[in-house]
Scaffold this motif. Structure first.
Motif, PDB file in Angstrom:
ATOM      1  N   TYR A   1       0.838  -1.201   0.000  1.00  0.00           N
ATOM      2  CA  TYR A   1       0.000   0.000   0.000  1.00  0.00           C
ATOM      3  C   TYR A   1       0.867   1.242   0.000  1.00  0.00           C
ATOM      4  CZ  TYR A   1       0.781   0.051   5.112  1.00  0.00           C
ATOM      5  OH  TYR A   1       1.328   0.063   6.364  1.00  0.00           O
TER       6      TYR A   1
ATOM      7  N   SER B   1      -5.419   3.225  -0.334  1.00  0.00           N
ATOM      8  CA  SER B   1      -4.741   2.043  -0.879  1.00  0.00           C
ATOM      9  C   SER B   1      -4.617   0.951   0.182  1.00  0.00           C
ATOM     10  CB  SER B   1      -3.356   2.420  -1.417  1.00  0.00           C
ATOM     11  OG  SER B   1      -2.476   2.733  -0.348  1.00  0.00           O
TER      12      SER B   1
ATOM     13  N   GLN C   1      -6.153  -2.796  -0.323  1.00  0.00           N
ATOM     14  CA  GLN C   1      -5.354  -4.009  -0.240  1.00  0.00           C
ATOM     15  C   GLN C   1      -5.818  -4.889   0.916  1.00  0.00           C
ATOM     16  OE1 GLN C   1      -4.176  -4.155  -3.054  1.00  0.00           O
ATOM     17  NE2 GLN C   1      -1.936  -4.019  -2.914  1.00  0.00           N
TER      18      GLN C   1
END
Lengths: 366, 366
Positions: free
Chosen positions: A107, A114, A118
DNA sequence: AACAAAAGTGTGGGCGCACACACAATTTAT
DNA sequence: ATAAATTGTGTGTGCGCCCACACTTTTGTT
């Protein structure tokens, strides 16, 4: 030389006049064996000093474990996070044949979105275990809660979330690391001196760690009764960009020109060192992490001490711990502090070299 | 989660329409396979990303390797040599199932006769490899020559014999360690100061190491241009007995009362610390090795810095290296310097704790 | 051309262990 | 009493790989 014949389950069977099946049953004590035979077998195992061959066992069992690692991506080759990653990969290679399958999810250090994304992927995969660096506090909490509901064990590396029900925390004792920083800086400062703590934050990183570092650092000077002699300032900069950092530093140093020592609470000490060099400031500097930029500044004298928190070890340990947990059913210690290495110019090279080469790993033959 | 089916030699065979025997032949390229098939197989291996399962391979091969370790005995629980031994044992456990059989031979640190005797035993056993701490120079040379004649590879730990044809040396860079000592001591000393190097020798230990340490230490002060400001004395004591040491120290300090810092070239710094404490001397002290006595003196302030040369790692590494050499036929690096850890009061506990617990090891489940 | 030697290929047994299954010897239920 | 469930025990197969051996095809020799 004469080989010490290694004794197998067959040997025990022959010795006790029972079948291997029975031996197997008492080993895994899943019953179905008469008390007399059980006793006979147990004695024989002791007497012959039989230990099951783990390779054969693993091969026969053939079970697999998937572990997912959720860590920051490595934007450039020498970046800090390349080191934990390296450790993870080394351990992953080592345990591959034992059925440990390791997958990596990266990430963006400055983008909690992000992280969430993930983390979501991992939750969907439902692996057997997770290793994560919980740099975003709230998002990490959400994630681990989800994992807990699914019964997936997870391990924190690098940063901790206290009171969380993680399987283990593998990383530095931040308070103690701050003590060390205090001790080191103090050792190269005159009796009376002004000190600056520099925080650099960008995004929403787990800032509690930084606060704990800061506190520990100040505590050290209290502890040794130097709080009278040392004036400790704190400067928090909301960026890690050179221009921005330099601007803030300039502003600060104009206001407080008597600073004699600086402690940087993250891995960006090299920025401060550059600044000092640029302005011919003779100021002692202590920072964290053996990243290339810091190493360079250390070599030319801009940084006096670097505290390194065994980043490679952290990665290795994490996988190792899960491996032990899955394969040997060994409950890990809740907290596994890693060594805090003190790096100076003179021992710098060893730390670089030693960790590079096939540090260990059963399987590093390719 | 969906398991990534691990591909086996069988899969490759099916994919290429040849038998596993053929696959096996190309893997170990021992000929007897037509060029076309060989090519087809090689491509398939790449495409399917096949790696042989090392567990299965080891199991099938079933070959054994004996390695003998020749190290000083451990007279008391916390003794220095308990740490390399611990490392050896950890690694031995780890690789046991791979057919590595480790046997230990202990000699008396102060009795070269015992070294010769144990070395003789090993030579007679004709193991596949040897790990030794060559503390007796001449005796070690004789031993390694014998090993060389028999074609038995050997590894030095802790101390080196330069120019010897050992497979590898695993230990500290003594010169660099002395540099570090110089740096550390210098950092806590005033501009002008008198320094004392204390050597303690007893018996016929490999004294070249001590001489190299001494030289490195002095070199450091030359290098940083402090040779004018620092007067460096050397005191060599032919004993490690407290009384004898104290007597010599008394004599010396009477003659040179201006000493401000002491560097002890072996692990007995605690003796000096005791002496200082006894006589209320405020003298900075740097020494080697994390043995209990030193730790105690460090905790109460009698020792300022301890340099630790990763003793546990050394043992582990040695076995690991031989393992890689035997099983994976991997030629090791000739010199493997270990990390030189700088220990201060503040990070002391970590080094103690971290190395105690199941540092690693595939097989530490019993 | 005939036959020996060499090259190419597949099969099967075994490494040490786990586990499913078949069967025998119980014990328990009906 | 007999059927059924339970316990005790051995056998056999497979995990993935290595290697010895048997077998077939090709090549070389007089």
């Amino acid at each position: 030389m004469e080989r010490t014949k290694k004794i197998t389950i067959q040997d025990v069977a022959r010795y006790t006049n029972v079948s291997v099946g029975t031996i197997d049953r008492v080993i895994h004590n899943r019953g179905r064996v008469s008390p007399e035979k059980r006793k006979k077998v147990e004695e024989a195992i002791k007497k012959l000093n039989f230990n099951p061959n783990m390779l054969a066992r693993t091969l026969a069992l053939g079970n697999q474990f998937t572990v997912c690692a959720l860590i920051p991506s490595v934007p450039s080759p020498g970046h800090y996070w390349s080191m934990p990653l390296q450790g993870l990969e080394m351990a992953a290679a080592q345990f591959k044949d034992y059925g440990i399958i390791t997958e990596y999810f990266f990430y963006d250090l400055f983008d909690e979105k992000s992280f969430i994304k993930q983390a979501g992927k991992i939750a969907e995969l439902e692996p057997n275990g997770v290793v994560l660096a919980p740099l975003f506090l709230q998002e990490s909490k959400n994630f681990t809660e989800k994992l807990r509901k699914k019964g997936i064990p997870y391990i924190f590396i690098d940063a901790d979330i206290p009171d969380d029900q993680s399987l283990s925390y593998i990383g530095p004792d931040v308070k103690q690391s701050a003590f060390i920083a205090g001790r080191l800086l103090n050792s190269v400062l005159p009796e009376k001196a002004e000190i600056l703590i520099v925080n650099m934050v960008k995004g929403f990183e787990n800032a509690s760690a930084q606060r704990r570092i800061e506190k520990g650092f100040k505590d050290y000077f209290n502890k040794i009764g130097q709080e009278e002699n040392k004036t400790i300032h704190t400067l928090t900069i909301q960026s890690t960009q050179k221009e921005e950092v330099f601007r803030e530093l300039t502003k600060f140093y104009i206001k407080y020109p008597a600073i004699k020592g600086v402690f940087v609470t993250n891995s960006k000490a090299f920025l401060i060192a550059e600044f000092h060099r640029l302005h011919y400031l003779n100021i002692r500097l202590v920072g964290y992490d053996l990243v290339p930029d810091n190493m360079e500044q250390m070599k030319n004298g801009g940084i006096d001490f670097i505290i390194s928190q065994s980043p490679v070890q952290q990665g290795k340990r994490a996988i190792q711990t899960l491996f032990d947990y899955f394969v040997w059913k060994k409950e890990p210690q809740k907290i596994q502090y890693v060594p805090l290495d003190i790096i100076i110019c003179e021992n710098l090279d060893f730390y670089i070299n030693f960790n590079r080469h096939s540090q260990n790993g059963i399987n590093n033959n390719q």
